[in-house]
Write a protein that holds these residues in place. Structure first.
Motif, PDB file in Angstrom:
ATOM      1  N   TYR A   1       0.833  -1.202   0.000  1.00  0.00           N
ATOM      2  CA  TYR A   1       0.000   0.000   0.000  1.00  0.00           C
ATOM      3  C   TYR A   1       0.872   1.259   0.000  1.00  0.00           C
ATOM      4  O   TYR A   1       0.596   2.221  -0.739  1.00  0.00           O
ATOM      5  N   LEU A   2       1.917   1.261   0.801  1.00  0.00           N
ATOM      6  CA  LEU A   2       2.811   2.418   0.894  1.00  0.00           C
ATOM      7  C   LEU A   2       3.477   2.704  -0.446  1.00  0.00           C
ATOM      8  O   LEU A   2       3.430   3.842  -0.948  1.00  0.00           O
ATOM      9  N   ILE A   3       4.092   1.701  -1.032  1.00  0.00           N
ATOM     10  CA  ILE A   3       4.792   1.887  -2.309  1.00  0.00           C
ATOM     11  C   ILE A   3       3.809   2.284  -3.404  1.00  0.00           C
ATOM     12  O   ILE A   3       4.122   3.071  -4.300  1.00  0.00           O
TER      13      ILE A   3
ATOM     14  N   ILE B   1       9.476   2.013  12.167  1.00  0.00           N
ATOM     15  CA  ILE B   1       9.179   2.055  13.598  1.00  0.00           C
ATOM     16  C   ILE B   1       7.789   2.623  13.850  1.00  0.00           C
ATOM     17  O   ILE B   1       7.018   2.080  14.660  1.00  0.00           O
ATOM     18  N   ARG B   2       7.451   3.693  13.167  1.00  0.00           N
ATOM     19  CA  ARG B   2       6.161   4.354  13.411  1.00  0.00           C
ATOM     20  C   ARG B   2       4.982   3.492  12.970  1.00  0.00           C
ATOM     21  O   ARG B   2       4.015   3.359  13.723  1.00  0.00           O
ATOM     22  N   PRO B   3       5.023   2.869  11.774  1.00  0.00           N
ATOM     23  CA  PRO B   3       3.967   1.912  11.439  1.00  0.00           C
ATOM     24  C   PRO B   3       3.878   0.759  12.439  1.00  0.00           C
ATOM     25  O   PRO B   3       2.774   0.309  12.775  1.00  0.00           O
ATOM     26  N   MET B   4       5.030   0.295  12.913  1.00  0.00           N
ATOM     27  CA  MET B   4       5.032  -0.765  13.924  1.00  0.00           C
ATOM     28  C   MET B   4       4.266  -0.327  15.172  1.00  0.00           C
ATOM     29  O   MET B   4       3.510  -1.105  15.766  1.00  0.00           O
ATOM     30  N   LEU B   5       4.438   0.922  15.580  1.00  0.00           N
ATOM     31  CA  LEU B   5       3.720   1.430  16.748  1.00  0.00           C
ATOM     32  C   LEU B   5       2.224   1.517  16.486  1.00  0.00           C
ATOM     33  O   LEU B   5       1.414   1.262  17.382  1.00  0.00           O
ATOM     34  N   VAL B   6       1.846   1.887  15.266  1.00  0.00           N
ATOM     35  CA  VAL B   6       0.415   1.904  14.911  1.00  0.00           C
ATOM     36  C   VAL B   6      -0.165   0.502  15.070  1.00  0.00           C
ATOM     37  O   VAL B   6      -1.188   0.297  15.740  1.00  0.00           O
TER      38      VAL B   6
ATOM     39  N   THR C   1       0.408   4.183   7.039  1.00  0.00           N
ATOM     40  CA  THR C   1       0.943   4.883   5.875  1.00  0.00           C
ATOM     41  C   THR C   1       0.985   6.386   6.124  1.00  0.00           C
ATOM     42  O   THR C   1       1.927   7.072   5.717  1.00  0.00           O
ATOM     43  N   ILE C   2      -0.023   6.897   6.813  1.00  0.00           N
ATOM     44  CA  ILE C   2      -0.058   8.327   7.160  1.00  0.00           C
ATOM     45  C   ILE C   2       1.177   8.715   7.972  1.00  0.00           C
ATOM     46  O   ILE C   2       1.855   9.692   7.664  1.00  0.00           O
TER      47      ILE C   2
END
Length: 312
Positions: free
Chosen positions: A14-16, A41-46, A64-65
Motif C-alpha cells: 500500500y505504501l509503495i 518504527i512508526r507503522p510498527m507502533l500503529v 501509511t499516514i
C-alpha cells in the motif's frame, strides 16, 4: 493482532503504491523517497497499539499516514542539514537540489493529508494536523534559537517532543483509536509513544556522535556543523567549568568533531546518555502494566528498543 507480519506485507504494498498517485513527471522521484525500506518504527507502533478488533484497512492507512509524514520530514531535514546520504542512498537534496527536494517533501506531505481526510474517523485528520504543526514548530524553534545559548535539559525535551516524540505519540494514538479501545488505553498508548519517541531521539543523538557513517547509513556530524545542542553535547556542557562554557558553545560549528567526541568519552557522557535512554523505556513499560489485554505488542516494541546498541 499478535502476528503483525501479514499486516506489514499489506502495508508495504500500500505504501509503495502511493507513488502511483503522483503525476508521471515526479513519480520516479517520489518512488525513490517512498520505496527504500526504513525501520518502519512508526507503522510498527500503529499496529502494536491496535486492539484485536481493529479494522485492517484503517490500520494500514494510518500506518501509511505516519510513515509518509516521517518521510516528508526527512526530505526537509536533509535540506536543512545539507545531508548527502540517507539510508545508504543519495538524498533528494543532493540529487535534485534543495528547491526540488523541498517541493518533493511538500507533495508527499500533501498526499499524506489526503489519506488522513479519507479516514472515517475525523479525529485522525485533526490529530495528524496537530502533530504536523508541533513538528514544524519544534524544527523552527531549534533553527531560530540563539546558537550561543546554553540549552537546558528541559528545553531539550521540549524540542525533542516536537522533532520526534510527537510523531511516535501520534502513531500509538492512531493505532489505539481503532476498534473498541477505550479512552484509558488510548491515553496510555499515547504516553508510551511519547516516551519511546524521546528515547529514540536520544539514541539518534548518540548515533550521530558515536556510530560510524557506514553503520548509520547517513551523513553524521551534521548536528555539530549546524550548532545543534543534542543530548550528548548538553551533558558534556554541564560538566565544563563556567569559564569555558560560553566560548565552547559559541565555537561549536567550527569545532573538531573527533576532539569533542573524545571529551564525551572522557567525561562518561555516553554512559549517562544510555541511562536516560533506558529510563525512558522503563516509563513506557510502566504505562503499559495495567493493560494485559492490549499491551503485548507494545511491550515487544519496548523490548526491541532495549536491545539496540547504545554503547559503541
Amino acid at each position: 493482532m499478535q502476528d503483525l507480519r501479514p499486516l506489514f506485507k499489506s502495508f508495504e504494498r500500500y505504501l509503495i503504491g502511493q507513488a502511483s498517485h503522483f503525476v508521471p513527471e515526479i513519480r520516479k522521484a517520489a518512488t525513490e523517497v517512498i520505496a527504500p525500506k526504513g525501520k518502519y518504527i512508526r507503522p510498527m507502533l500503529v499496529f502494536s497499539s491496535a486492539v484485536s478488533d481493529a479494522d485492517k484497512t484503517d490500520i494500514i492507512r494510518r500506518a501509511t499516514i505516519v510513515e509518509l509524514t516521517h518521510l516528508s520530514t526527512l526530505v526537509h531535514d536533509d535540506v536543512i542539514d545539507n545531508a548527502s546520504m540517507r539510508r545508504n542512498c543519495i538524498t533528494p537534496n543532493s540529487k535534485y537540489g534543495a528547491r526540488t527536494a523541498i517541493l518533493l517533501g511538500d507533495v508527499i506531505f500533501s498526499h499524506m493529508m489526503l489519506l488522513a481526510f479519507e479516514d472515517a474517523n475525523s479525529d485522525v485528520a485533526k490529530q495528524t494536523a496537530k502533530c504536523i504543526r508541533t513538528i514544524c514548530e519544534g524544527e523552527i524553534r531549534q533553527t531560530l534559537s540563539d546558537k550561543a545559548e546554553i540549552v537546558s535539559r528541559k528545553k531539550y525535551y521540549e524540542i525533542v517532543y516536537g522533532k520526534t516524540a510527537a510523531l511516535f505519540e501520534l502513531s500509538c494514538l492512531l493505532g489505539a483509536m481503532s476498534g473498541s479501545a477505550d479512552e484509558k488505553w488510548i491515553k496510555s498508548a499515547s504516553e508510551v509513544g511519547k516516551q519511546l519517541g524521546i528515547a529514540y531521539q536520544i539514541y539518534d543523538d548518540i548515533c550521530d556522535w558515536f556510530m560510524s557513517e557506514a553503520d548509520a547509513g547517513k551523513t553524521l556530524g551534521t548536528d555539530l556543523i549546524s550548532g545543534k545542542q543534542t543530548y550528548p553535547l548538553i551533558l558534556l556542557i554541564e560538566k565544563l567549568s563556567k569559564s569555558k562554557v560560553k566560548s565552547f558553545v559559541k565555537n561549536l560549528p567550527t569545532s573538531d568533531f573527533n576532539s569533542i567526541r573524545n571529551m564525551m568519552l572522557e567525561y562518561g557522557v555516553l554512559d549517562e546518555c544510555s541511562k536516560e535512554y533506558f529510563r525512558r523505556i522503563s516509563l513506557a513499560e510502566k504505562a503499559l502494566k495495567p493493560f494485559d489485554k492490549h499491551n503485548a505488542n507494545l511491550l515487544k516494541c519496548c523490548k526491541v528498543m532495549r536491545s539496540l546498541n547504545v554503547n559503541f
